[in-house]
Design an enzyme around this catalytic site. Structure first.
Site, short mmCIF file in Angstrom:
data_model
loop_
_atom_site.label_atom_id
_atom_site.label_comp_id
_atom_site.label_asym_id
_atom_site.label_seq_id
_atom_site.Cartn_x
_atom_site.Cartn_y
_atom_site.Cartn_z
CD GLU A 291 -2.51 -1.05 2.51
OE1 GLU A 291 -2.55 0.02 3.40
OE2 GLU A 291 -3.26 -2.16 2.71
CB CYS B 203 2.37 7.10 3.86
SG CYS B 203 2.40 5.76 5.28
CB CYS C 76 5.63 -6.08 9.32
SG CYS C 76 6.60 -5.46 10.56
CB CYS D 13 3.01 -3.98 16.55
SG CYS D 13 4.91 -3.41 16.37
CB CYS E 97 0.21 -2.94 13.37
SG CYS E 97 1.04 -2.51 11.75
CB CYS F 17 0.29 1.01 7.49
SG CYS F 17 0.91 -0.15 8.88
N1 SAH Z 1 7.21 -0.41 11.03
C1 SAH Z 1 7.48 1.08 11.39
C2 SAH Z 1 6.71 2.02 10.10
C3 SAH Z 1 5.37 1.25 9.73
S1 SAH Z 1 4.19 1.56 10.80
C4 SAH Z 1 6.93 1.43 12.68
O1 SAH Z 1 6.39 0.49 13.38
O2 SAH Z 1 7.21 2.56 13.24
C5 SAH Z 1 3.84 3.27 10.98
C6 SAH Z 1 3.18 3.76 12.25
O3 SAH Z 1 1.77 3.42 12.27
C7 SAH Z 1 4.01 3.44 13.55
O4 SAH Z 1 4.37 4.40 14.46
C8 SAH Z 1 3.06 2.50 13.93
O5 SAH Z 1 3.17 2.12 15.41
C9 SAH Z 1 1.56 3.11 13.53
N2 SAH Z 1 0.43 2.23 13.54
C10 SAH Z 1 0.44 1.02 13.25
N3 SAH Z 1 -1.00 0.44 13.47
C11 SAH Z 1 -1.61 1.48 14.01
C12 SAH Z 1 -3.02 1.65 14.39
N4 SAH Z 1 -3.80 0.82 14.27
N5 SAH Z 1 -3.21 2.65 14.78
C13 SAH Z 1 -2.40 3.91 14.71
N6 SAH Z 1 -1.15 3.80 14.38
C14 SAH Z 1 -0.59 2.53 14.08
FE1 SF4 Z 2 5.48 -3.78 11.76
FE2 SF4 Z 2 3.16 -2.64 12.01
FE3 SF4 Z 2 5.00 -2.76 14.12
FE4 SF4 Z 2 5.38 -1.12 12.18
S1 SF4 Z 2 3.68 -0.81 13.89
S2 SF4 Z 2 6.95 -2.47 13.22
S3 SF4 Z 2 4.57 -2.07 10.35
S4 SF4 Z 2 3.93 -4.49 12.90
#
Ligand code: SAH
Ligand code: SF4
Length: 354
Positions: free
Chosen positions: A94, A107, A114, A118, A121, A338
């Site tokens: 995306e 973005c 990934c 997390c 996410c 994302c």
């Molecule tokens: N992997 C990297 C970059 C991609 S995620 C990272 O984790 O930083 C980009 C941002 O989106 C990160 O700050 C992540 O914590 C946040 N993010 C992911 N899922 C989310 C959600 N459901 N609501 C708000 N922020 C989210």
């Molecule tokens: Fe990966 Fe999502 Fe965690 Fe970023 S927030 S490191 S994209 S699992």
């Protein structure tokens, strides 16, 4: 589906070699490089200072379209546009364009899926498929650069906040950054590209050692190991104290301000206690905190914090002299978080196949 070589995967040296093999003089590589990264040519056929026969030869071997557009979504205010691309091996990525005032921020994704898992996410929930190549990272930028140039606009900022963990794909991500910032290539200011990381400590130290000028954002989301372990599994490997050490090292080496990302989850990491712990952690540091109410996802039952709780959290942080901004979730109505568009499309495909 295309199996031609992705032209954006070639370094300048690779391109020079390819042209030598085709019996072309050295300056052809420079011409093509300019077409790709400065003119944003959509196709080899547009490169009009090359002979027709060379263009035909190149078109048979290389492509500037390494993925196909599956679907796009526009937010209701028309300011955010999200694209889902299908790669030749069946993976999806995306890319999002956010338009705000004069900014045109992209973005972009650095991996398909990934590995970091997390829990909140959507990308983490789908697991890891593979790293994107340099050319796949570049092609996302060029796709939107071409679209913007049709209305006389340019990409002004890039954030590596799409799918994937950029520092888990260090070589390809940073090679792409180098090409995006090179004056003879895409020529975007280094300060205009933000790399967001979940906190891969050895990679942050390497980034510092390389004196990188592209700003770093750290996805912290919790100020105690007990809370962060629940949200971000990688915290067990590099706990907060170890991560903070690496961040201090980065600031020492580069004198750059760091940004912390914090997705506010109702009743979890939005308590006054977490705000106080965060305040203690960041007091006196060259940094800024972005507070983003959680974007709900399918496989996680957390909800965004209410505006009152967001405000209380921000006020508590201010007592420690820590500056913060509440980020509006632009494009939330198009699932701009994302991984979320891919989720919906893949689910629909599965339903259609049932
Ligand atoms: N992997 C990297 C970059 C991609 S995620 C990272 O984790 O930083 C980009 C941002 O989106 C990160 O700050 C992540 O914590 C946040 N993010 C992911 N899922 C989310 C959600 N459901 N609501 C708000 N922020 C989210
Ligand atoms: Fe990966 Fe999502 Fe965690 Fe970023 S927030 S490191 S994209 S699992």
């Amino acid at each position: 589906m295309n199996t031609l070589t992705n032209l954006y995967d070639l370094s300048f040296d690779d391109l020079t070699q390819l042209l030598a093999q085709l019996g072309e003089p050295n300056f052809r590589a420079r011409q093509i490089w300019q077409w790709l990264y400065q003119q944003h040519a959509a196709d080899v056929s547009e490169m009009t200072n090359l002979s027709k026969s060379l263009r035909d030869e190149l078109a048979a071997a290389v492509t500037t379209h390494p993925f196909t557009l599956v679907t796009t979504q526009h937010s209701s205010d028309g300011q955010t546009k999200k694209a889902l691309f299908l790669l030749p091996d069946g993976n999806y990525i995306e890319t999002v364009l956010m338009q705000y005032n004069k900014r045109r921020t992209l973005c972009i994704s650095t991996q398909a899926g990934c590995a970091m898992g997390c829990v909140f996410c959507a990308t983490g929930q789908m697991g890891f498929f593979r790293n994107l190549t340099v050319g796949e990272i570049m092609a996302q930028v060029l796709y939107f650069a071409r679209e913007l140039s049709q209305v006389g606009e340019r990409v002004t900022n890039i954030v590596m906040m799409g799918m994937g963990e950029p520092l888990h794909n260090y070589e390809n991500t940073l090679t792409a950054v180098d090409r995006l910032t090179a004056p003879d290539a895409f020529n975007l200011g280094a300060r205009k590209i933000t790399i967001s990381t979940v906190g891969l400590v050895p990679a942050i130290r390497r980034y510092a050692d390389e004196q990188r000028q592209t700003p770093l954002a750290i996805s912290l989301h919790a100020a105690t190991d007990a809370e962060r372990n629940k949200l971000i599994p990688i915290n067990k490997r590099w706990p907060i104290a170890v991560l903070m050490d690496a961040i201090h090292y980065y600031i020492e080496k580069t004198n750059r301000r760091i940004t912390f990302e914090w997705a506010l989850i109702n009743g979890k990491n939005d308590t006054l206690e977490q705000a106080q712990k965060l305040g203690e952690l960041l007091r006196g540091m060259l940094c800024h905190v972005n507070l983003i109410p959680l974007n709900p996802t399918a496989a996680y039952n957390g909800m965004p914090s209410s505006p009152e709780r967001v405000e209380a959290f921000q006020q508590e942080l201010a007592r420690y002299g820590v500056s913060s901004t509440v980020r509006v979730r632009r494009g939330i109505d198009i699932q701009a978080g994302c991984g979320q568009l891919r989720d919906r499309v893949v689910q629909n495909l599965q339903k259609a196949n049932d």
